[in-house]
Write an enzyme that holds these catalytic residues in place. Structure first.
Site, PDB file in Angstrom:
ATOM      1  N   TYR A 164       0.832  -1.216   0.000  1.00 25.23           N
ATOM      2  CA  TYR A 164       0.000   0.000   0.000  1.00 25.23           C
ATOM      3  C   TYR A 164       0.864   1.262   0.000  1.00 25.23           C
ATOM      4  CZ  TYR A 164      -3.758   3.116   1.781  1.00 25.23           C
ATOM      5  OH  TYR A 164      -4.667   4.125   1.969  1.00 25.23           O
ATOM      6  N   LYS A 168       0.944   4.124  -2.824  1.00 25.07           N
ATOM      7  CA  LYS A 168       0.494   5.469  -2.461  1.00 25.07           C
ATOM      8  C   LYS A 168       1.559   6.524  -2.734  1.00 25.07           C
ATOM      9  CE  LYS A 168      -3.774   5.097  -1.226  1.00 25.07           C
ATOM     10  NZ  LYS A 168      -4.760   5.449  -2.281  1.00 25.07           N
TER      11      LYS A 168
END
Ligand code: NAD
Length: 304
Positions: A164, A168
């Protein structure tokens, strides 16, 4: 009070708009006159299953408020289909809010390639595919507003989120390049790193934080970034609970070694290289790096 920042005749795509932050953005844009493509695959937090219910419910709500919206149930991994749906229904595409997301949190030791691939595919590749399919329309009409959704996990790293956090921070890399490629076509792209109560944070935030950090407190920044009056480009903003702050790169004065130098020389000046108390600067382009190096080279040249 009349809402002055209107979106009449603008077409907006909000991905992952079935719940949480995306839902709040879609409602606000529709309230301000935008025609909204409410995209949501209707998956679980970890990206399993699929359902049209969330998108359908929101479209019904927007319509009952007097707004204009269509549902779309494609995965952002098939972003070109979402763009096709927008063009077919409304004939143009002005705003993209890349918001869809999933979590597959696990420490790097236990993370499978599937955990990695799924998260990168939805957050990062999904945003790219959508933007790529929209780009020619935005270029032709010389107008576009794109908002990518990062996270403090991406900016600072977070235990259990190798997949993640990579996706991101990658999204801000995408923003910075789109900002440079899109500028002359009046396509502006910015990144937000929000914190807001949603199913994503239901087991992270305490109940009082859930009340303070409502998605509606992120909406005004996203709405402004999506508006034609906003010329910000390539920016990165943290936003939560009524707070908005901008982030940027900071570079230390640094050290320079004319001629050959060794690892021992690096060790000797280690603290100086990383000292941010001196003459810092704030690079924002590739050329800033070489300019800095060339300045040191010039200064160190023997004077004739
Ligand atoms: P959420 O889980 O409520 O919403 C995400 C939505 O995306 C869901 O409705 C889901 O069905 C949809 N979705 C997932 N995969 C999809 C796909 N492949 N195609 C289309 N739709 C898909 O989460 P949220 O908190 O509202 O998060 C929105 C965005 O904000 C995410 O990108 C998230 O990473 C980011 N974010 C949220 C927070 C926070 O505090 N809530 C913090 C940092 C970043």
């Amino acid at each position: 009070m009349a809402l002055k920042l209107r979106f009449d005749n603008r077409v907006a795509i909000v991905t992952g708009a079935g719940g949480g932050l995306g839902r709040a953005y879609a409602l606000e844009l529709a309230k301000r006159g935008a025609k909204v493509v409410v995209n949501d695959l209707g998956v679980s937090r970890t990206g399993e299953g699929a359902s049209s219910k969330a998108a359908d419910l929101l479209v019904e709500e927007i319509k009952s408020n007097g707004g204009v919206a269509i549902p779309n149930y494609d995965s952002v991994e098939q972003g070109h289909k979402i763009i096709e749906a927008a063009i077919k229904a409304f004939g143009r595409i002005d705003i993209i809010i890349n918001n869809a997301g999933i979590l597959r949190d696990v420490s790097v030791q236990k993370m499978t390639e599937k955990d990695w691939d799924m998260v990168i595919a939805v957050h990062l590749k999904g945003a790219f595919i959508l933007v790529k399919a929209a780009w020619k329309y935005m270029r032709e009409q010389k107008y576009g507003r794109i908002i990518n959704t990062s996270s403090s996990s991406g900016l600072y790293g977070n235990f259990g989120q190798a997949n993640y956090s990579t996706a991101k921070l990658g999204l801000h890399g995408l923003t910075q390049t789109l900002a440079k490629e899109g500028d002359k076509y009046n396509i502006k792209c910015n990144t937000i790193a929000p914190s807001a109560a949603s199913r994503m944070t239901q087991d992270i935030f305490t109940p009082d934080l859930h009340e303070l950090l409502v998605p509606e407190k992120v909406v005004p920044l996203v709405t402004y970034l999506a508006h034609e009056n906003c010329n910000e480009n390539g920016g990165l903003y943290e936003v939560a609970g009524g707070y908005i702050g901008k982030l940027r790169w900071q570079r230390s004065q640094g050290v320079f070694y004319p001629g050959t130098f060794t690892a021992e020389d690096v060790k000797a000046k280690w603290n100086e290289a990383g000292n941010f108390d001196g003459n810092n600067d704030y690079p924002s382009a590739l050329t800033d790096t070489l300019q800095k190096v060339m300045k040191f080279i010039e200064i160190s040249k023997p004077k004739l």
